[in-house]
Design a protein around this motif. Structure first.
Motif, PDB file in Angstrom:
ATOM      1  N   ASP A 976      38.487 -31.296  -0.114  1.00 47.06           N
ATOM      2  CA  ASP A 976      38.932 -30.590   1.089  1.00 47.06           C
ATOM      3  C   ASP A 976      39.832 -31.478   1.933  1.00 47.06           C
ATOM      4  N   HIS A 979      43.191 -31.763   0.266  1.00 46.09           N
ATOM      5  CA  HIS A 979      43.986 -30.555   0.507  1.00 46.09           C
ATOM      6  C   HIS A 979      44.576 -30.572   1.910  1.00 46.09           C
ATOM      7  N   ARG A1056      43.571 -25.901  -5.338  1.00 44.60           N
ATOM      8  CA  ARG A1056      44.184 -25.574  -4.043  1.00 44.60           C
ATOM      9  C   ARG A1056      45.230 -26.615  -3.667  1.00 44.60           C
ATOM     10  N   THR A1057      44.930 -27.862  -3.954  1.00 43.19           N
ATOM     11  CA  THR A1057      45.866 -28.940  -3.643  1.00 43.19           C
ATOM     12  C   THR A1057      47.110 -28.876  -4.517  1.00 43.19           C
ATOM     13  N   GLU A1059      48.502 -26.209  -5.600  1.00 47.90           N
ATOM     14  CA  GLU A1059      49.375 -25.161  -5.040  1.00 47.90           C
ATOM     15  C   GLU A1059      50.262 -25.730  -3.935  1.00 47.90           C
ATOM     16  N   ASN A1095      42.643 -20.752 -13.734  1.00 46.16           N
ATOM     17  CA  ASN A1095      42.713 -20.343 -12.333  1.00 46.16           C
ATOM     18  C   ASN A1095      43.985 -19.536 -12.104  1.00 46.16           C
ATOM     19  N   SER A1097      45.506 -18.376  -9.330  1.00 44.64           N
ATOM     20  CA  SER A1097      46.413 -18.774  -8.247  1.00 44.64           C
ATOM     21  C   SER A1097      47.294 -19.936  -8.667  1.00 44.64           C
ATOM     22  N   ILE A1098      46.680 -20.968  -9.286  1.00 42.91           N
ATOM     23  CA  ILE A1098      47.475 -22.123  -9.679  1.00 42.91           C
ATOM     24  C   ILE A1098      48.435 -21.773 -10.808  1.00 42.91           C
ATOM     25  N   SER A1101      51.501 -20.224  -9.301  1.00 39.84           N
ATOM     26  CA  SER A1101      52.349 -21.247  -8.684  1.00 39.84           C
ATOM     27  C   SER A1101      53.120 -22.037  -9.728  1.00 39.84           C
TER      28      SER A1101
END
Length: 1435
Positions: A976, A979, A1056-1057, A1059, A1095, A1097-1098, A1101
């Motif tokens: 976290d 990110h 997340r990072t 992305e 994943n 989302s990634i 991207s």
């Protein structure tokens, strides 16, 4: 004259025949021959016959000598004698010829006299070149012109030939006086003979083929209006001759020449060509000459144009159409013509609208081409040049408005304000910053500034328009108008003093304005207030009234205005406080503090009552005032004592000392109203204000303080006064130290528990959260003070301050948990603003004092830098402890150290993110900007170091997650933080990119030690050799930092990072040249092939990164490859889905996400086609009009653009064809159908443009276009019909399932629209095939999908035959060689069905998009290709 009337002559002949006969007989009997007359006798006799005013006597008759044919030779000899022997031949000849013509006109019915007239005209034409050409000769020729009807036609032809033969002798316009005879001669010959027109045309052709002098050109233009017989072709040749020779015409002759041309155009003579030639000459040829004479000539010409348009409105329409149809015709003279024409009421609005549209179109086109990847660089340069031409043309037209063009001034004023209102329509900031363009707003401001300076008559109108528009426009539209007012005040303060009464009228509406507009208005007036005490007093009066208004926004604006008035007094007159232009040369805060103040604190004392009232307003008003006081100290530190005296009584209400104990009245800062808790006093903002004033106070300047205060009040202060004033600063200084100690040792529950007397538990909870929020702000203020001290501390003192800082961070963490427990509480908007307001900063960059709508950070950039330093230090030691603990397997010390470390890292990153995002709140000229934000780029290296450290810490923690659950939790927290650190880095890069400071930031980031990454040394060495520092830094940053970090984070599954990294790569990669961008695209493609990720989302991207960083045509080729792999999972064949994918990111879990991403990318490409189609249409129109064509008849630039477009469209066809073979989800299928319908609509427009209009040569379709049509028919249209058929079958099979009814309703709108667009496209292909005799539809398939067709599920089968096998089927009706268009026409003649009615075709050609969604024409099955209707064939 009596002799000039033919009817009277006939009457006389008929009534007096006998008398004339007797008289003639008697005369012949008495005199054998008439007495001879010499030239003097003829002149005297003519004067006797015309005694007064050249009026013939009623009974006048010619002398008998003239009636004799034997006398003609003698009469003509007198003419030659006078021409050779007279001292003034022109006068003598004219006198004699006019006298002779006067006598001849008495008896024109006599044949001998008519013969004499012909001989006299021929003789005069022969000697004319040797005479002086003046008013006498012109009078003679005009007399001949009245008698041409009495000359035989054969003689007229000889005269014409004689006149034309002397054309080479014509130099000046007077030399061409004889050509005045041609119009009437031509008309007489054409009316008298059947073949007279042929003779006249031959003479005209001879004239057009000859070489024209400038005098002859002027003469031809003046008489051409009488050449009504000229056809269009000869008219064009005539105009070409005129505009080629006009370059040699004297400047003084140009206005009259243009006037004659306009008269010619008003008679219907090639209007468009005349206007084009005039605009071209004055805009291009003469436009390069910048002399005052040329400008005066242009002014006269514009007046002629204005008058001509008033007389003939059709000329105005042609002017409008000229600019509409061809932007290349845009030059300064075009702008001037439109501004001049706009003074005609009928064209006022349309002219200004066309100018605005041309300007906005130029900006939009360049913005599109700059961002368009498939557009060639030379075409981008062409569009940039076009924008600069338009800007320079407008600006030059305005600059030259004082050279006889004053009638345009009202139109320029109107146009300037319309441009300012149009600022929001095109975002020009990014375009103008890098290419030297002015932009719409700056152009409009410069126009009106120029008018204000040059034209006194325009000033009143400009001020009135400013007043009217500020009051009437929406707040966001009035910002450019206020910026204009500020520019005028700063640039022309003394002329603006004359308009103070109007500005007072504007101020009367202050309390009724929008809060932002009111604040900006006062800020704009501040420089002028320094020159006018009257305006200052009136402004103070208005602001004082506004303080009593109920609206919060008006009170905020009034508070801002009070601070602004005091600040304006402190600055020297030559300095602008609220400049609307960013200036890198502005003084820093420390420099501003040293500026001498000549007026002391007088206005501060005068307005202190208003400031005192602010202390009883809402918390927002107090925040504005506290921040304003800091600005005052930045400008004039000497009034710090006055400010402390002002704040001390108010501060003591919340700070109590009881011996050694301190009581901080946090509970007094809040109150409850109707069950809602409201923060009444922003104590944290008050303490922040006090702390900054103490930091900014100059040391050892008490004498200056005393002097300034004494000057303020007009007396010197006693020692007691000085001690009291110094005492107030000491009180504040001591109070801050005691508060710092109190918070360090206090019990948090005791402070927050002071609100237990609340009426209900809910209100108590809200009050507790409010107190926690205020205390957290106070803690931030204390942290800022500690960080400031830490920056200067050494050794042991530094260690103690670090420990204290960590202690306060722990306290802040505890308070944050209380303050942010409920985001939806009723405390006040500040509770949410602290946490989330920076996500939506005020984006209006006006350069003025901004209304404080969100929390400005209490920590300065330097303080945050110290926090990040401590976080790095703690995290480094914590990572070492993790490694040691992993070996010793003890967790007690690790847990405690990690907890403290995570708190400082989390606090530092959150504060940094808030700080970076809120930096857009203050304008670059605001004094607080430098104080609080400073050089914000200094945070970049610290963030990168922390990111790399967090990444390595995550790796260590991840290795322990299987052994310890605590370690697993710590690893998640590290991810976290990682990110959040990258989000901060992304934000700071975004800000630097928009402010053109990215190069320095990247230079600092590259100084940070990077990750070790094998295999890129060669690329880094190559990038290091790049000459351009900006490009080199961007390339190295991606190679050395982003790509290695990307690979490491993929291994850590920090999706997340990753992305965020993809977004940063896209942001920087788009700024790289094509060569370097492609290298990163190739790397991204390789990552997509080798990374097994599930994943969604990634994966999206990564796909977007790979395609976006690849230049055309590679980008769509990559998309095609990915779609082929997707077919293995989403195709109709279930066996193929078991095959392995070439791209590891494409798997069963990611297919939907990748398909959705590729659809979005395709949508963007099709959106580009919309613009490209419009530009292709414009290029086609220019090519048709242009006479400069190549051998194939195509315009070079238009042809190149068309070929690029066809290549791009072919790639889109191949992408869409892959989608047509997939089994898409419901929403994706609907999206695909809509995309395809739009795509076919663009194809129809492109095909339509290939059809030549009437009167133009039809060109054969290029090979590239033919391949595009073939590819579309074979690979897209046929699979698309099958795709739609399968969708309909699936609908019927699941007709009763839940949600299917709504799905069918949606698709029933998409499918008919798609079929309509396909058939519309094929309709234009049929028309093009007929026109070119090239069969473009030999691979087309008849439509089987209809919105009205009912499909039987038992009989519907998918057509599995591939398109390429059509020729191999002997039963296929196309297998015999693909019937040509002539065969298609035969089928139509045999009664085949029609696809479109004439009405539907008309609507389609007009581009009626509303009818596209609901087709109204009946569609039927075709046995072959789709055919056109018979009505269209006749067309």
């Amino acid at each position: 004259m009596q002799s000039l009337n033919p009817s009277l002559r006939k009457k006389r002949v008929s009534t007096n025949t006998e008398r004339l006969s007797r008289n003639a007989t008697k005369a012949m009997a008495t005199i054998e021959s008439p007495p001879p007359l010499n030239d003097v006798d003829i002149v005297r006799l003519a004067q006797q016959k015309l005694p007064t005013g050249n009026h013939l006597q009623t009974n006048a008759s010619p002398p008998p000598f003239l009636l004799s044919s034997h006398s003609h030779a003698a009469l003509l000899s007198y003419l030659h004698l006078r021409a050779t022997n007279s001292p003034s031949p022109s006068t003598a000849v004219s006198e004699y010829v006019i006298s002779l013509l006067s006598l001849i006109s008495l008896s024109l019915e006599t044949p001998s006299v008519s013969s004499l007239l012909s001989s006299l005209l021929s003789s005069y034409a022969q000697i004319y070149p040797s005479l002086t050409h003046d008013s006498y000769s012109l009078k003679t020729i005009n007399f001949f012109n009245t008698l041409l009807t009495h000359i035989p036609f054969d003689d007229l032809k000889s005269v014409i030939d004689l006149v034309v033969s002397n054309l080479s002798c014509v130099v000046t316009m007077d030399d061409a006086q004889l050509f005045d005879l041609l119009p009437q001669c031509f008309e007489l010959i054409r009316n008298a003979e059947k073949k007279g027109g042929d003779y006249v045309n031959s003479v005209v052709d001879k004239i057009l083929d000859s070489k024209w002098s400038k005098g002859f050109l002027l003469k031809m233009v003046s008489i051409a209006k009488d050449f009504s017989f000229l056809d269009k072709m000869r008219g064009k040749e005539f105009l070409e001759k005129v505009f080629v020779g006009i370059k040699n015409v004297d400047l003084m002759d140009l206005p009259s020449l243009v006037y004659q041309l306009l008269v010619l155009a008003s008679k219907g003579f090639n209007k468009r060509e005349v206007l084009e030639g005039i605009v071209w000459f004055f805009g291009s040829e003469l436009g390069s000459k910048m002399t005052s004479t040329v400008r005066q000539v242009e002014g006269t010409v514009l007046l002629h144009v204005n008058f001509a348009v008033k007389q003939d409105p059709s000329l105005g329409k042609e002017v409008m159409g000229l600019v509409k149809s061809d932007l290349t015709a845009f030059n300064h003279f075009t702008v001037a013509v439109l501004l001049s024409v706009s003074r005609v009421r009928r064209f006022s609005e349309s002219s200004i609208t066309i100018l605005k549209t041309a300007l906005l179109t130029a900006y939009r086109d360049y913005k599109f081409t700059k961002d368009c990847k498939w557009m060639p660089d030379d075409m981008k340069e062409e569009y940039l040049k076009s924008v600069k031409v338009v800007e320079n043309s407008v600006f030059r037209a305005v600059n030259e408005s004082n050279y006889g063009k004053e009638h345009m001034v009202p139109s320029i004023v109107q146009f300037g304000f319309i441009l300012l209102e149009s600022v929001g329509e095109v975002n020009c900031k990014e375009l103008c910053s890098s290419n030297g363009l002015l932009g719409i707003e700056e152009l409009g401001i410069q126009m009106l500034k120029t008018l204000f300076e040059v034209h006194d008559m325009a000033r009143n109108e400009i001020i009135d328009q400013i007043k009217f528009r500020i009051l009437s426009l929406k707040p966001e539209l009035s910002q450019p108008i206020i910026r204009l007012l500020c520019h005028l005040i700063k640039r022309y303060p003394y002329p603006m003093l004359e308009h103070i009464p109007r500005l007072k009228e504007l101020l009367d509406y202050f309390t009724f304005m929008d809060g932002k507009v009111a604040s900006y208005l006062i800020s704009a007036l501040l420089p002028l207030i320094r020159f006018s005490r009257d305006l200052q007093d009136y402004t103070i009066l208005v602001v004082r009234k506004a303080m009593f208004r109920r609206e919060d926004t008006i009170r905020l604006a009034a508070t801002n205005s009070v601070i602004g008035l005091i600040l304006a007094e402190k600055l020297p007159k030559e300095d602008g406080l609220f400049s609307l232009q960013d200036s890198s040369s502005q003084a820093s805060c420390s420099q501003q503090a040293d500026i001498p103040c000549s007026m002391g604190g007088s206005l501060f004392q005068e307005l202190s009552a208003l400031l005192q009232r602010c202390l009883y307003q809402q918390a927002k008003v107090k925040e504005v005032m506290y921040q304003g006081l800091v600005k005052l100290i930045l400008v004039d530190p000497s009034i710090g004592g006055l400010v402390f005296d002002f704040l001390l009584p108010h501060f003591l209400q919340f700070f109590k000392e009881q011996g050694p104990d301190v009581q901080l009245g946090v509970s007094s800062c809040i109150k409850s109203e109707s069950g809602k808790v409201v923060i009444q006093e922003p104590l944290d903002c008050l303490l922040s204000c006090v702390s900054w004033i103490l930091l900014l106070q100059p040391h050892g300047k008490t004498d200056q303080l005393s002097d300034s205060v004494g000057a303020c009040f007009g007396f010197s202060l006693s020692q007691e006064n000085e001690d009291g004033r110094n005492l107030s600063s000491e009180v504040f200084s001591g109070a801050l130290l005691k508060i710092r100690k109190f918070l360090r040792n206090a019990n948090l529950e005791e402070i927050l528990g002071q609100t237990q007397d609340a009426s209900s538990a809910a209100v108590y909870e809200e009050k507790r959260k409010s107190c926690a929020l205020i205390l957290s702000g106070v803690v931030e203020v204390v942290l800022n003070i500690i960080a400031m001290d830490l920056e200067k501390a050494l050794d042991q003192k530094k260690v103690e301050l670090e420990k204290e800082l960590i202690q306060f961070v722990d306290l802040h963490d505890s308070l944050a948990k209380d303050a942010c427990t409920s985001r939806q509480s009723n405390v006040t908007k500040r509770l949410n603003l602290r946490v989330t307001a920076y996500d939506t900063p005020d984006k209006i960059d006006s350069g003025n004092i901004k209304l404080i709508r969100e929390h400005i950070p209490f920590l300065a950039t330097s303080s945050i830098y110290q926090l990040l330093q401590i976080a790095l230090k703690l995290y480094s030691s914590d990572s070492s402890d993790i490694e040691a603990t992993s070996q010793n397997h003890t967790q007690s010390s690790l847990s405690k150290a990690s907890k403290s470390c995570f708190k400082i890292v989390s606090f530092a990153l959150n504060v940094t993110l808030h700080h970076i995002k809120s930096s857009a709140v203050l304008g670059n000229e605001d004094p607080l900007k430098k104080l609080i934000y400073g050089e914000i780029n200094m945070l970049g290296p610290q963030l990168l170091r922390l990111t790399l450290l967090l990444k390595s810490g995550s790796s260590v923690a991840t290795s322990q997650k299987k052994k310890e659950s605590k370690a697993k939790k710590d690893a998640e927290e590290r991810k976290d933080h990682l990110h959040l650190a990258l989000v901060c880095l992304e934000e700071i890069i975004t800000i630097s990119l928009s402010s053109s400071r990215l190069t320095g930031l990247l230079e600092n980031l590259l100084s940070v030690p990077q990750l070790e990454y094998d295999g890129m040394q060669d690329e880094c060495d190559l990038a290091s050799k790049i000459d351009d520092q900006d490009i080199r830094n961007k390339q190295l940053f991606i190679l050395k930092i982003l790509r290695p970090l990307f690979t490491e984070l993929i291994k850590l599954s920090a999706f997340r990072t990753v992305e965020i990294l993809c977004d940063i790569m896209l942001m920087i990669g788009h700024k790289l040249p094509c060569k370097w961008r492609n290298s990163h695209g190739a790397w991204a493609i390789q990552i997509c092939k080798t990374s097994d990720i599930t994943n969604s989302s990634i994966v999206k991207s990564m796909v977007r990164l790979a395609i976006s960083l690849s230049s055309p045509p590679t980008d769509l080729l990559v998309a095609q490859d990915m779609l082929k792999e997707l077919l293995k999972f989403m195709g109709s064949n279930s066996v193929e889905s078991l095959q392995a994918s070439q791209y590891l990111i494409i798997n069963q879990s990611t297919t939907t996400a990748i398909a959705s991403c590729l659809l979005q990318i395709t949508d963007t490409v099709i959106a580009d086609m919309d613009w490209a189609t419009k530009r292709l249409k414009t290029a086609s129109q220019i090519a048709q009009k242009s006479s400069h064509l190549n051998q194939n008849g195509d315009h070079n630039s238009g042809l190149a653009f068309g070929e690029n477009l066809y290549s791009r469209v072919k790639a889109v066809v191949e992408v869409l064809s892959s989608f047509a073979l997939m089994s898409l989800k419901d929403t994706q299928a609907e999206h695909f159908l809509r995309l395809t319908a739009r795509f076919y609509k663009h194809l129809a427009q492109i095909s339509k443009l290939r059809i030549a209009p009437k009167g133009h040569k039809q060109l054969l379709p290029t090979l590239q276009f033919q391949k595009l049509v073939e590819l579309t028919c074979k690979q897209l249209t046929i699979p698309l019909y099958n795709f739609v058929a399968e969708m309909q079958q699936a609908q019927q099979e699941n007709a009763n399932s839940k949600g299917m009814i709504n799905k069918i309703k949606r698709e029933n709108k998409c499918i008919p629209d798609l079929i309509f667009q396909i058939e519309d496209y094929e309709k234009y292909l049929i028309r093009l095939s007929k026109a070119t005799k090239v069969n473009l539809l030999k691979y087309a398939k008849r439509s089987t999908s209809r919105d009205f067709k009912i499909l039987d599920p038992t009989t519907v089968t998918r057509d599995e035959d591939p398109p390429n096998n059509n020729d191999a089927n002997p039963n296929n009706p196309r297998a015999d060689g693909n019937a040509s268009c002539s065969d298609s026409e035969e089928h139509e003649e045999n009664g085949s069905d029609k696809v479109f009615s004439p009405q539907s075709e008309e609507e389609s050609e007009c581009g009626n998009e509303d009818r596209a969604s609901v087709p109204t024409v009946k569609r039927v099955k075709r046995s072959m290709i789709v055919h056109d209707s018979d009505d269209e064939e006749q067309e």
